[in-house]
Design a protein around this motif. Structure first.
Motif, PDB file in Angstrom:
ATOM      1  N   VAL A   1      16.841   3.214 -15.177  1.00  0.00           N
ATOM      2  CA  VAL A   1      15.482   3.714 -14.984  1.00  0.00           C
ATOM      3  C   VAL A   1      15.254   4.101 -13.524  1.00  0.00           C
ATOM      4  N   GLY A   2      14.557   5.198 -13.342  1.00  0.00           N
ATOM      5  CA  GLY A   2      14.111   5.585 -12.010  1.00  0.00           C
ATOM      6  C   GLY A   2      12.602   5.620 -11.961  1.00  0.00           C
ATOM      7  N   ILE A   3      12.019   5.239 -10.811  1.00  0.00           N
ATOM      8  CA  ILE A   3      10.560   5.242 -10.635  1.00  0.00           C
ATOM      9  C   ILE A   3      10.207   6.167  -9.482  1.00  0.00           C
ATOM     10  N   VAL A   4       9.273   7.079  -9.734  1.00  0.00           N
ATOM     11  CA  VAL A   4       8.676   7.872  -8.660  1.00  0.00           C
ATOM     12  C   VAL A   4       7.240   7.383  -8.499  1.00  0.00           C
ATOM     13  N   THR A   5       6.951   6.812  -7.360  1.00  0.00           N
ATOM     14  CA  THR A   5       5.604   6.313  -7.074  1.00  0.00           C
ATOM     15  C   THR A   5       4.894   7.320  -6.187  1.00  0.00           C
ATOM     16  N   THR A   6       3.803   7.881  -6.693  1.00  0.00           N
ATOM     17  CA  THR A   6       3.095   8.928  -5.951  1.00  0.00           C
ATOM     18  C   THR A   6       1.862   8.362  -5.250  1.00  0.00           C
ATOM     19  N   GLY A   7       1.339   9.162  -4.326  1.00  0.00           N
ATOM     20  CA  GLY A   7       0.101   8.774  -3.633  1.00  0.00           C
ATOM     21  C   GLY A   7       0.307   8.698  -2.133  1.00  0.00           C
ATOM     22  N   ASN A   8      -0.487   9.479  -1.389  1.00  0.00           N
ATOM     23  CA  ASN A   8      -0.376   9.453   0.072  1.00  0.00           C
ATOM     24  C   ASN A   8      -0.625   8.068   0.637  1.00  0.00           C
ATOM     25  N   GLU A   9      -1.527   7.342  -0.005  1.00  0.00           N
ATOM     26  CA  GLU A   9      -1.890   6.022   0.520  1.00  0.00           C
ATOM     27  C   GLU A   9      -0.705   5.059   0.502  1.00  0.00           C
ATOM     28  N   VAL A  10       0.185   5.224  -0.492  1.00  0.00           N
ATOM     29  CA  VAL A  10       1.389   4.395  -0.556  1.00  0.00           C
ATOM     30  C   VAL A  10       2.505   5.015   0.277  1.00  0.00           C
ATOM     31  N   PHE A  11       2.661   6.344   0.183  1.00  0.00           N
ATOM     32  CA  PHE A  11       3.732   7.043   0.906  1.00  0.00           C
ATOM     33  C   PHE A  11       3.627   6.793   2.407  1.00  0.00           C
ATOM     34  N   TYR A  12       2.414   6.852   2.943  1.00  0.00           N
ATOM     35  CA  TYR A  12       2.211   6.642   4.385  1.00  0.00           C
ATOM     36  C   TYR A  12       1.956   5.173   4.726  1.00  0.00           C
ATOM     37  N   LYS A  13       2.165   4.314   3.734  1.00  0.00           N
ATOM     38  CA  LYS A  13       2.084   2.855   3.919  1.00  0.00           C
ATOM     39  C   LYS A  13       0.710   2.381   4.388  1.00  0.00           C
ATOM     40  N   ARG A  14      -0.316   3.087   3.924  1.00  0.00           N
ATOM     41  CA  ARG A  14      -1.661   2.618   4.222  1.00  0.00           C
ATOM     42  C   ARG A  14      -2.002   1.402   3.368  1.00  0.00           C
ATOM     43  N   ILE A  15      -1.434   1.375   2.159  1.00  0.00           N
ATOM     44  CA  ILE A  15      -1.599   0.221   1.281  1.00  0.00           C
ATOM     45  C   ILE A  15      -0.244  -0.162   0.705  1.00  0.00           C
ATOM     46  N   GLU A  16      -0.154  -1.362   0.201  1.00  0.00           N
ATOM     47  CA  GLU A  16       1.084  -1.851  -0.406  1.00  0.00           C
ATOM     48  C   GLU A  16       1.205  -1.331  -1.842  1.00  0.00           C
ATOM     49  N   ASP A  17       2.410  -0.985  -2.229  1.00  0.00           N
ATOM     50  CA  ASP A  17       2.655  -0.529  -3.598  1.00  0.00           C
ATOM     51  C   ASP A  17       2.509  -1.696  -4.568  1.00  0.00           C
ATOM     52  N   LYS A  18       1.618  -1.553  -5.536  1.00  0.00           N
ATOM     53  CA  LYS A  18       1.424  -2.577  -6.569  1.00  0.00           C
ATOM     54  C   LYS A  18       1.961  -2.131  -7.924  1.00  0.00           C
ATOM     55  N   PHE A  19       2.188  -0.826  -8.059  1.00  0.00           N
ATOM     56  CA  PHE A  19       2.592  -0.279  -9.350  1.00  0.00           C
ATOM     57  C   PHE A  19       4.070  -0.570  -9.642  1.00  0.00           C
ATOM     58  N   GLY A  20       4.909  -0.370  -8.646  1.00  0.00           N
ATOM     59  CA  GLY A  20       6.352  -0.546  -8.836  1.00  0.00           C
ATOM     60  C   GLY A  20       6.735  -1.907  -9.397  1.00  0.00           C
TER      61      GLY A  20
END
Length: 343
Positions: free
Chosen positions: A173-192
């Motif tokens: 399985v591969g996961i692509v997590t989208t969103g500028n807020e996660v990409f630029y590390k403004r918030i922590e990824d909770k979805f993955g």
């Protein structure tokens, strides 16, 4: 079968299992089919409320309930299914291993349309553990004509299998997590972590997770890179609503995906997207998959892992039964969610 007062049945062979029920203590088979009745046992029969006994006497073409149930179970059981010894005339079908239960429910209708016959199953397309009772069958009377059982066997042969359990494949399985807020590390990824946990429980390996900003070309490139690395299923998380910055569906399309359905008649899960790039499923997962325990994810992923190609028609059928009640104590899959719309 011949009916006799119990006092006159001493020395004769019992024609069926006899159940003893003592409230608060037990319900069990006290005397099995074939038991030879003794005089000393008469008081126990009477205490059980059995003043008359069926003694085995068969006419030509008759079939006993135990033999009938075994033959029906054997005829219906497909891959991944075994069955029990008869008990009180009933045979249970059980899963040999964990997997996706598949029931030919149209053939099941044909079986249950035959007089004297009953065959009950769990709902199709649900996950089951190993050694789970998934179906049960018996005849209604103690004895039926063998020709009726032969008709059941013909139905099962023509439409085999009636009940089967498909093992789940261990897909990469591969996961692509989208969103500028996660990409630029403004918030922590909770979805993955949620997706990883779900796939872990299904026996799959998350090979890689990549992060993509809210740019359709970037999302498309991320999907293509995972395919090049050999993943067999991709989930793209976030960006699935109608906000201006939610470009995930466009990114999936730009990656070359054939869109099967954008939107699903389920709550939670309405903004779900199903697509394929060649034979690789690419799923757009809405935010509810992160927040809700059971969603469209739990209806679709097991079918993909069992090797099925989920179609638009499959998604459409989720509508009847597609409303999750959000029970305080989740009972899924022992509830109505995702279990309607078969016919």
């Amino acid at each position: 079968m011949r009916l006799l007062p119990v006092q006159e049945a001493v020395g004769m062979v019992l024609g069926h299992d006899m159940t003893e029920i003592i409230p608060g203590e037990h319900k069990k088979v006290a005397f099995k089919k074939g038991h030879i009745i003794t005089e000393e046992e008469i008081p126990r029969f009477l205490n059980m409320g059995k003043e008359h006994i069926f003694i085995m006497e068969f006419n030509e073409g008759d079939l006993h309930e135990n033999d009938a149930a075994i033959r029906m179970a054997k005829a219906a059981a497909g891959k991944g299914v075994t069955f029990s010894e008869p008990k009180e005339g009933k045979v249970s079908l059980l899963s040999k291993y964990p997997g996706l239960l598949k029931v030919n429910y149209r053939a099941l209708d044909d079986i249950n349309s035959v007089d004297d016959i009953m065959f009950a199953t769990l709902h199709t397309n649900q996950l089951v553990e190993g050694n789970t009772v998934i179906a049960g069958t018996r005849i209604i009377p103690l004895v039926t004509k063998e020709e009726k059982i032969k008709s059941i066997e013909r139905i099962c042969s023509d439409k085999y299998p009636i009940v089967q359990v498909l093992p789940l494949q261990n897909k990469k399985v591969g996961i692509v997590t989208t969103g500028n807020e996660v990409f630029y590390k403004r918030i922590e990824d909770k979805f993955g972590p949620v997706i990883r946990s779900k796939f872990d429980k299904l026996g799959c390996t998350v090979e890689k997770q990549v992060f993509a900003k809210d740019d359709s070309e970037y999302i498309a490139a991320s999907i293509k890179s995972l395919i090049e690395e050999g993943v067999e299923l991709i989930t793209v998380t976030g960006g699935m609503s109608v906000d201006p910055d939610d470009v995930t569906p466009l990114g999936i399309k730009k990656a070359g995906a054939d869109i099967v359905s954008y939107g699903a008649p389920t709550l939670p899960g309405a903004m779900f997207l199903l697509s394929y790039i060649n034979d690789i499923p690419v799923l757009g997962l809405p935010g509810c998959v992160m927040y809700n325990k059971i969603t469209i994810f739990d209806l679709v992923i097991p079918r993909l892992l069992a090797g099925e190609k989920v179609t638009k028609n499959d998604i459409v059928k989720f509508g009847h039964g597609g409303m999750c009640l959000q029970c305080k104590e989740c009972r899924y899959p022992n509830c109505s969610f995702g279990k309607g719309g078969l016919y």
